[in-house]
Every structure is written in C-alpha cells, then in structure tokens.
Motif scaffolding. Structure first.
Motif, PDB file in Angstrom:
ATOM      1  N   LYS A  16       0.989  -1.125  -0.013  1.00 43.50           N
ATOM      2  CA  LYS A  16      -0.085   0.045   0.090  1.00 43.50           C
ATOM      3  C   LYS A  16       0.783   1.054   0.126  1.00 43.50           C
ATOM      4  O   LYS A  16       1.880   1.454   0.817  1.00 43.50           O
ATOM      5  CB  LYS A  16      -0.740  -0.057   1.237  1.00 43.50           C
ATOM      6  CG  LYS A  16      -1.933   1.054   1.267  1.00 43.50           C
ATOM      7  CD  LYS A  16      -2.847   0.910   2.580  1.00 43.50           C
ATOM      8  CE  LYS A  16      -3.820   1.938   2.375  1.00 43.50           C
ATOM      9  NZ  LYS A  16      -4.764   1.807   3.683  1.00 43.50           N
ATOM     10  N   VAL A  17       0.643   2.139  -1.103  1.00 43.04           N
ATOM     11  CA  VAL A  17       1.339   3.334  -1.148  1.00 43.04           C
ATOM     12  C   VAL A  17       0.752   4.499  -0.113  1.00 43.04           C
ATOM     13  O   VAL A  17      -0.202   4.325  -0.059  1.00 43.04           O
ATOM     14  CB  VAL A  17       1.468   3.858  -2.646  1.00 43.04           C
ATOM     15  CG1 VAL A  17       2.326   5.166  -2.618  1.00 43.04           C
ATOM     16  CG2 VAL A  17       2.099   2.755  -3.470  1.00 43.04           C
ATOM     17  N   PRO A  19      -5.449  -6.887   6.007  1.00 38.76           N
ATOM     18  CA  PRO A  19      -5.083  -5.555   5.723  1.00 38.76           C
ATOM     19  C   PRO A  19      -6.123  -5.055   4.452  1.00 38.76           C
ATOM     20  O   PRO A  19      -6.757  -5.919   4.030  1.00 38.76           O
ATOM     21  CB  PRO A  19      -3.743  -5.802   4.761  1.00 38.76           C
ATOM     22  CG  PRO A  19      -3.939  -7.180   4.214  1.00 38.76           C
ATOM     23  CD  PRO A  19      -4.801  -8.026   5.267  1.00 38.76           C
ATOM     24  N   VAL A  20      -6.453  -3.717   4.870  1.00 41.67           N
ATOM     25  CA  VAL A  20      -7.335  -3.006   3.921  1.00 41.67           C
ATOM     26  C   VAL A  20      -6.763  -2.144   3.184  1.00 41.67           C
ATOM     27  O   VAL A  20      -5.840  -1.275   3.453  1.00 41.67           O
ATOM     28  CB  VAL A  20      -8.433  -2.413   4.984  1.00 41.67           C
ATOM     29  CG1 VAL A  20      -9.362  -1.402   3.995  1.00 41.67           C
ATOM     30  CG2 VAL A  20      -8.964  -3.217   5.995  1.00 41.67           C
ATOM     31  N   GLY A  21      -7.023  -2.171   1.689  1.00 41.06           N
ATOM     32  CA  GLY A  21      -6.485  -1.309   0.649  1.00 41.06           C
ATOM     33  C   GLY A  21      -5.277  -1.683   0.139  1.00 41.06           C
ATOM     34  O   GLY A  21      -4.748  -0.858  -0.435  1.00 41.06           O
ATOM     35  N   TYR A  22      -5.016  -2.936   0.380  1.00 45.35           N
ATOM     36  CA  TYR A  22      -3.460  -3.328  -0.111  1.00 45.35           C
ATOM     37  C   TYR A  22      -3.639  -4.066  -1.590  1.00 45.35           C
ATOM     38  O   TYR A  22      -4.783  -4.720  -1.653  1.00 45.35           O
ATOM     39  CB  TYR A  22      -2.951  -4.551   0.846  1.00 45.35           C
ATOM     40  CG  TYR A  22      -2.323  -3.679   2.129  1.00 45.35           C
ATOM     41  CD1 TYR A  22      -0.978  -3.448   2.144  1.00 45.35           C
ATOM     42  CD2 TYR A  22      -3.106  -3.119   3.017  1.00 45.35           C
ATOM     43  CE1 TYR A  22      -0.352  -2.960   3.360  1.00 45.35           C
ATOM     44  CE2 TYR A  22      -2.475  -2.153   4.031  1.00 45.35           C
ATOM     45  CZ  TYR A  22      -0.966  -2.217   4.041  1.00 45.35           C
ATOM     46  OH  TYR A  22      -0.396  -1.749   5.295  1.00 45.35           O
ATOM     47  N   THR A  23      -2.644  -3.990  -2.283  1.00 46.57           N
ATOM     48  CA  THR A  23      -2.619  -4.675  -3.450  1.00 46.57           C
ATOM     49  C   THR A  23      -1.607  -5.873  -3.614  1.00 46.57           C
ATOM     50  O   THR A  23      -0.471  -5.580  -3.065  1.00 46.57           O
ATOM     51  CB  THR A  23      -2.548  -3.711  -4.502  1.00 46.57           C
ATOM     52  OG1 THR A  23      -3.228  -2.589  -4.473  1.00 46.57           O
ATOM     53  CG2 THR A  23      -2.446  -4.292  -6.163  1.00 46.57           C
ATOM     54  N   GLN A  24      -1.802  -6.802  -4.036  1.00 44.21           N
ATOM     55  CA  GLN A  24      -1.035  -8.142  -4.366  1.00 44.21           C
ATOM     56  C   GLN A  24       0.176  -7.589  -5.413  1.00 44.21           C
ATOM     57  O   GLN A  24      -0.026  -6.973  -6.357  1.00 44.21           O
ATOM     58  CB  GLN A  24      -1.736  -9.252  -4.950  1.00 44.21           C
ATOM     59  CG  GLN A  24      -0.714 -10.496  -4.761  1.00 44.21           C
ATOM     60  CD  GLN A  24      -1.396 -11.896  -5.236  1.00 44.21           C
ATOM     61  OE1 GLN A  24      -2.799 -11.939  -4.980  1.00 44.21           O
ATOM     62  NE2 GLN A  24      -0.844 -12.758  -5.808  1.00 44.21           N
ATOM     63  N   GLY A  77      10.537   9.263  -1.730  1.00 43.21           N
ATOM     64  CA  GLY A  77      10.288   9.532  -0.006  1.00 43.21           C
ATOM     65  C   GLY A  77       8.987   9.019   0.317  1.00 43.21           C
ATOM     66  O   GLY A  77       8.610   9.210   1.356  1.00 43.21           O
ATOM     67  N   THR A  78       8.199   8.232  -0.674  1.00 43.08           N
ATOM     68  CA  THR A  78       6.869   8.148  -0.150  1.00 43.08           C
ATOM     69  C   THR A  78       6.923   6.728   0.519  1.00 43.08           C
ATOM     70  O   THR A  78       7.730   5.912  -0.135  1.00 43.08           O
ATOM     71  CB  THR A  78       5.800   7.973  -1.498  1.00 43.08           C
ATOM     72  OG1 THR A  78       5.938   9.091  -2.046  1.00 43.08           O
ATOM     73  CG2 THR A  78       4.593   7.424  -1.192  1.00 43.08           C
ATOM     74  N   PRO A  79       6.380   6.664   1.537  1.00 41.33           N
ATOM     75  CA  PRO A  79       6.131   5.263   2.312  1.00 41.33           C
ATOM     76  C   PRO A  79       5.387   4.489   1.462  1.00 41.33           C
ATOM     77  O   PRO A  79       4.470   4.627   1.054  1.00 41.33           O
ATOM     78  CB  PRO A  79       5.814   5.666   3.705  1.00 41.33           C
ATOM     79  CG  PRO A  79       4.993   6.765   3.578  1.00 41.33           C
ATOM     80  CD  PRO A  79       5.471   7.576   2.211  1.00 41.33           C
ATOM     81  N   ILE A  80       6.141   3.139   1.585  1.00 39.32           N
ATOM     82  CA  ILE A  80       5.324   2.141   1.116  1.00 39.32           C
ATOM     83  C   ILE A  80       5.243   0.592   2.176  1.00 39.32           C
ATOM     84  O   ILE A  80       6.035   0.555   2.648  1.00 39.32           O
ATOM     85  CB  ILE A  80       5.989   1.374  -0.413  1.00 39.32           C
ATOM     86  CG1 ILE A  80       5.897   2.519  -1.328  1.00 39.32           C
ATOM     87  CG2 ILE A  80       5.133   0.021  -0.848  1.00 39.32           C
ATOM     88  CD1 ILE A  80       6.991   1.903  -2.470  1.00 39.32           C
TER      89      ILE A  80
END
Length: 76
Positions: A18-19, A32-37, A50-53
């Motif tokens: 999730k970004v 987990p909610v809103g996560y992508t495989q 710099g964006t957390p993943i």
C-alpha cells in the motif's frame, strides 16, 4: 519503483503493498485493507521519491503474518 523483499514468502502466502502507508497499527492476524498483491522484484509500483510503502505477507486466509516498510526511490 520495484520493491524487492528479502527472504522468501512462506508456502502459498502472498505479498501485498500500500502506497502512502506506514505499518503503524498493523497487527499479525489482522486483514489488511486497501492493499494490492504484488510480485517481489518485478511489479512496478508508482510512488514519488520519499513516499512510504507498506508491505505485508498474508496467509491463505488473507491475514497478516509479517510486515515491513520502505521509502520509495522513484525510478529505482
């Protein structure tokens, strides 16, 4: 950006991301909610530098078994 997870995914577990997310509040056993495989090392993830993943490993029931996080380096 391509995220590569060190180690191996257990059995038939899957990796999800999730970004713009941190692992704050994530607990083993939760869904987990809103996560992508994704596939480690090959899935292209769009995120500015710099964006957390947030990365989680989920079991066949869709529940978290481990977590990790990284800051994106665009184009890496």
């Amino acid at each position: 950006t391509k995220v590569t997870v060190s180690g191996t995914v257990s059995g038939s577990n899957k990796l999800m991301y999730k970004v713009k997310a941190t692992n704050d509040g994530l607990k083993v056993g939760a869904k987990p909610v809103g996560y992508t495989q994704f596939t480690s090392g090959s899935t292209e993830i769009v995120a500015a530098t710099g964006t957390p993943i947030s990365v989680v490993e989920v079991n066949t029931a869709g529940r978290i078994v481990s977590t990790g996080s990284v800051l994106s380096v665009a184009g890496a």
